[in-house]
Write a protein that holds these residues in place. Sequence first.
Motif, PDB file in Angstrom:
ATOM      1  N   GLU A 166       0.569  -1.050   0.113  1.00 52.86           N
ATOM      2  CA  GLU A 166      -0.044   0.185   0.292  1.00 52.86           C
ATOM      3  C   GLU A 166       0.643   1.016   0.150  1.00 52.86           C
ATOM      4  N   MET A 167       0.581   2.365  -1.298  1.00 53.34           N
ATOM      5  CA  MET A 167       1.493   3.558  -1.269  1.00 53.34           C
ATOM      6  C   MET A 167       0.392   4.245  -1.854  1.00 53.34           C
ATOM      7  N   VAL A 168       1.240   5.904  -1.478  1.00 52.10           N
ATOM      8  CA  VAL A 168       0.190   6.786  -1.913  1.00 52.10           C
ATOM      9  C   VAL A 168       1.779   8.122  -2.286  1.00 52.10           C
ATOM     10  N   PHE A 169       1.241   9.086  -2.233  1.00 49.75           N
ATOM     11  CA  PHE A 169       2.315  10.154  -2.955  1.00 49.75           C
ATOM     12  C   PHE A 169       3.145  10.253  -1.233  1.00 49.75           C
ATOM     13  N   TYR A 170       2.430  10.035  -0.062  1.00 53.65           N
ATOM     14  CA  TYR A 170       3.335  10.030   1.078  1.00 53.65           C
ATOM     15  C   TYR A 170       4.243   8.874   1.078  1.00 53.65           C
ATOM     16  N   LEU A 171       5.632   9.676   2.105  1.00 52.59           N
ATOM     17  CA  LEU A 171       6.466   7.916   1.919  1.00 52.59           C
ATOM     18  C   LEU A 171       6.443   8.162   3.650  1.00 52.59           C
ATOM     19  N   TYR A 172       6.425   7.061   4.175  1.00 56.36           N
ATOM     20  CA  TYR A 172       6.248   7.506   6.349  1.00 56.36           C
ATOM     21  C   TYR A 172       8.010   6.879   6.249  1.00 56.36           C
ATOM     22  N   VAL A 173       8.994   7.639   6.930  1.00 54.55           N
ATOM     23  CA  VAL A 173       9.249   7.428   7.870  1.00 54.55           C
ATOM     24  C   VAL A 173       9.434   6.725   9.397  1.00 54.55           C
ATOM     25  N   THR A 174      10.588   5.901   9.400  1.00 57.34           N
ATOM     26  CA  THR A 174      10.838   5.526  10.774  1.00 57.34           C
ATOM     27  C   THR A 174      12.443   5.481  11.531  1.00 57.34           C
ATOM     28  N   ASP A 175      12.055   5.051  12.721  1.00 56.76           N
ATOM     29  CA  ASP A 175      13.153   4.553  13.412  1.00 56.76           C
ATOM     30  C   ASP A 175      13.795   3.057  13.306  1.00 56.76           C
ATOM     31  N   GLU A 176      15.478   3.133  14.096  1.00 60.42           N
ATOM     32  CA  GLU A 176      15.848   1.343  14.076  1.00 60.42           C
ATOM     33  C   GLU A 176      14.275   0.377  14.665  1.00 60.42           C
ATOM     34  N   HIS A 177      13.166   0.757  15.359  1.00 61.16           N
ATOM     35  CA  HIS A 177      12.457   0.707  16.247  1.00 61.16           C
ATOM     36  C   HIS A 177      11.344   0.257  15.028  1.00 61.16           C
ATOM     37  N   ASN A 178      10.954   0.546  13.723  1.00 58.56           N
ATOM     38  CA  ASN A 178       9.491   1.130  13.322  1.00 58.56           C
ATOM     39  C   ASN A 178       8.982   1.837  14.071  1.00 58.56           C
ATOM     40  N   HIS A 179       9.749   2.903  14.600  1.00 62.25           N
ATOM     41  CA  HIS A 179       8.244   4.046  15.072  1.00 62.25           C
ATOM     42  C   HIS A 179       8.262   5.035  14.161  1.00 62.25           C
ATOM     43  N   LEU A 180       6.448   5.916  14.333  1.00 60.77           N
ATOM     44  CA  LEU A 180       7.094   6.428  12.974  1.00 60.77           C
ATOM     45  C   LEU A 180       8.054   7.988  13.927  1.00 60.77           C
ATOM     46  N   VAL A 181       8.324   8.838  12.832  1.00 61.63           N
ATOM     47  CA  VAL A 181       9.168   9.901  13.123  1.00 61.63           C
ATOM     48  C   VAL A 181       8.899  10.702  12.173  1.00 61.63           C
ATOM     49  N   GLY A 182       8.886  10.544  11.073  1.00 57.14           N
ATOM     50  CA  GLY A 182       8.420  11.635   9.635  1.00 57.14           C
ATOM     51  C   GLY A 182       7.717  11.418   8.488  1.00 57.14           C
ATOM     52  N   VAL A 183       7.509  12.440   7.731  1.00 59.82           N
ATOM     53  CA  VAL A 183       7.299  11.656   6.952  1.00 59.82           C
ATOM     54  C   VAL A 183       7.737  12.970   5.503  1.00 59.82           C
ATOM     55  N   LEU A 184       7.380  12.475   4.207  1.00 62.10           N
ATOM     56  CA  LEU A 184       8.244  13.388   2.973  1.00 62.10           C
ATOM     57  C   LEU A 184       7.620  13.090   1.592  1.00 62.10           C
ATOM     58  N   SER A 185       7.438  13.979   1.291  1.00 58.58           N
ATOM     59  CA  SER A 185       7.015  13.338  -0.159  1.00 58.58           C
ATOM     60  C   SER A 185       7.335  13.166  -1.739  1.00 58.58           C
ATOM     61  N   LEU A 186       7.469  12.124  -2.321  1.00 57.47           N
ATOM     62  CA  LEU A 186       7.763  11.930  -3.091  1.00 57.47           C
ATOM     63  C   LEU A 186       7.996  13.348  -4.587  1.00 57.47           C
ATOM     64  N   ARG A 187       7.654  13.841  -4.586  1.00 57.28           N
ATOM     65  CA  ARG A 187       7.884  15.457  -4.746  1.00 57.28           C
ATOM     66  C   ARG A 187       9.728  15.869  -4.155  1.00 57.28           C
ATOM     67  N   GLN A 188       9.686  16.045  -2.545  1.00 55.47           N
ATOM     68  CA  GLN A 188      10.540  16.394  -2.298  1.00 55.47           C
ATOM     69  C   GLN A 188      11.783  15.420  -2.052  1.00 55.47           C
ATOM     70  N   LEU A 189      11.530  13.971  -2.207  1.00 59.31           N
ATOM     71  CA  LEU A 189      12.654  13.062  -2.540  1.00 59.31           C
ATOM     72  C   LEU A 189      13.289  12.786  -4.190  1.00 59.31           C
ATOM     73  N   LEU A 190      12.582  13.689  -5.335  1.00 61.02           N
ATOM     74  CA  LEU A 190      13.285  13.912  -6.488  1.00 61.02           C
ATOM     75  C   LEU A 190      13.695  15.406  -6.237  1.00 61.02           C
ATOM     76  N   THR A 191      13.844  16.042  -5.665  1.00 59.60           N
ATOM     77  CA  THR A 191      14.213  17.351  -5.858  1.00 59.60           C
ATOM     78  C   THR A 191      15.100  17.813  -4.816  1.00 59.60           C
ATOM     79  N   VAL A 192      15.767  16.615  -4.599  1.00 60.74           N
ATOM     80  CA  VAL A 192      17.079  17.854  -3.210  1.00 60.74           C
ATOM     81  C   VAL A 192      18.308  16.266  -3.661  1.00 60.74           C
ATOM     82  N   SER A 193      19.537  16.701  -3.431  1.00 61.49           N
ATOM     83  CA  SER A 193      20.617  16.191  -3.781  1.00 61.49           C
ATOM     84  C   SER A 193      19.891  14.115  -2.431  1.00 61.49           C
ATOM     85  N   PRO A 194      20.843  13.579  -4.133  1.00 59.00           N
ATOM     86  CA  PRO A 194      21.305  11.570  -3.381  1.00 59.00           C
ATOM     87  C   PRO A 194      21.444  11.727  -2.347  1.00 59.00           C
TER      88      PRO A 194
END
Length: 451
Positions: A166-194
Amino acid sequence: MEQKLQRLLETTRRLLRRGAYSNLTKLLGKIHPADIAHLFRYLNDKEQPLLFGLISEPEVAGYVLAELDHAVSARLLAQLNKQQILELLQNMARDDAADIVQNLPEELAAEILGLMKDEESEEIEELLQYGEDTAGGIMATEIFSLREDLTVREAIQALQDAGDVEMVFYLYVTDEHNHLVGVLSLRQLLTVSPETVLRDIMIRDVISVRVDMDQEEVARVVEKYNILAVPVVDESNKLMGLITVDDVIDVIREEATEDIYKMAGASDEELLLGYQAFKIARLRLPWLLTNLFGGVITGYLMWRFKVTIRDVIALISFIPVITGMGGNVGGQSATIVVRGFATGKIDMSTLRRVLLKEMRVGLIMGMVCGLTVGLVAWGWHHNPYLGLVVGIAMTVAINVAATMGVLAPTFFKRIGVDPAIAATPFVQTANDITGILIYFTTATLFIRYLH
């Protein structure tokens, strides 16, 4: 669109009657699964299994089952052998499969879970732990997430390698223990330095819901923040699943339908009973009996005022309009309050303002209607005092009805009963009784002037 579906339904029924199953199989192969599911709403208990058995592709059959009411899907599956059931459930999202398994007979459900692969059965059993109407019950557990210490380059590679999740335009970010710590969009991912690390660009203020949150509350969150999906977390903020906007639309439709049925003193279970008259009557009777006893009480009150009626027979002329208007106004107020509770626009903190507003509205409507019916009574029976009695009774009855329309649903909500139940049967019955009391009490006070 409706004409197309109507023609499709007529064709399907005609082919079923003729037993032209090969033609019908070819027809189903050309139809979108959502349209096939739509047909089931109009087919009876004998036609539904026949049509379902003609769906050749397991993926299509799984899609159709997911679109149907879960109890209907369970009934269709229960007529198949265990291997067929297993194959169909494996072609469905885990949350939909869990909902259907929950509606299967207990013994059959246990056997099916035992036949599944360990990973699949564990996921479904985990979902079954949550209430069907909670965030945990409707979430998808196959969710894509990224670790906060990944670089953008690694995240894009992980995204490209992702399977059927299940995936939408948001990408959820977790820490090493799978705790939800952040979110970013596909646009953010594609417009910054690799080489950028995700924790440096992610949004830390994530809108999420708890697994035990009621599905109506989930729908309000999605509506309030205009988001396409919302992550589901447990009490320790561990990412458990995802609820997408299509699930929310289903929730809104289900809850609205349920409220409408309850407000009419009926139940959405009727849709599952087809044409079984006795079972449907059993569902409707409790609320009809409430109105029946309310009518008996109203008749008893009229009997207690028989002397007033005997002395002023003209009072009978306005009994229907007094009780009818009170019921209508009370129903309007109750509908507004019930819907306000359902959408979250009304709660206990705003209830006082709502009550005062409905009382003011009731007073204005009561005065207008009271003046109108009072003038009619005066002109009809040539007695100004009769007009005064009818006008006063109408004004007071409408104001009381508007107040009752707010207080009754509130009372039900406070005691933990769905306030939609109070909307029509209870409020109308109560307003009939109070309307008669107000009318004949007023008439008794003015009895000497009415002769």
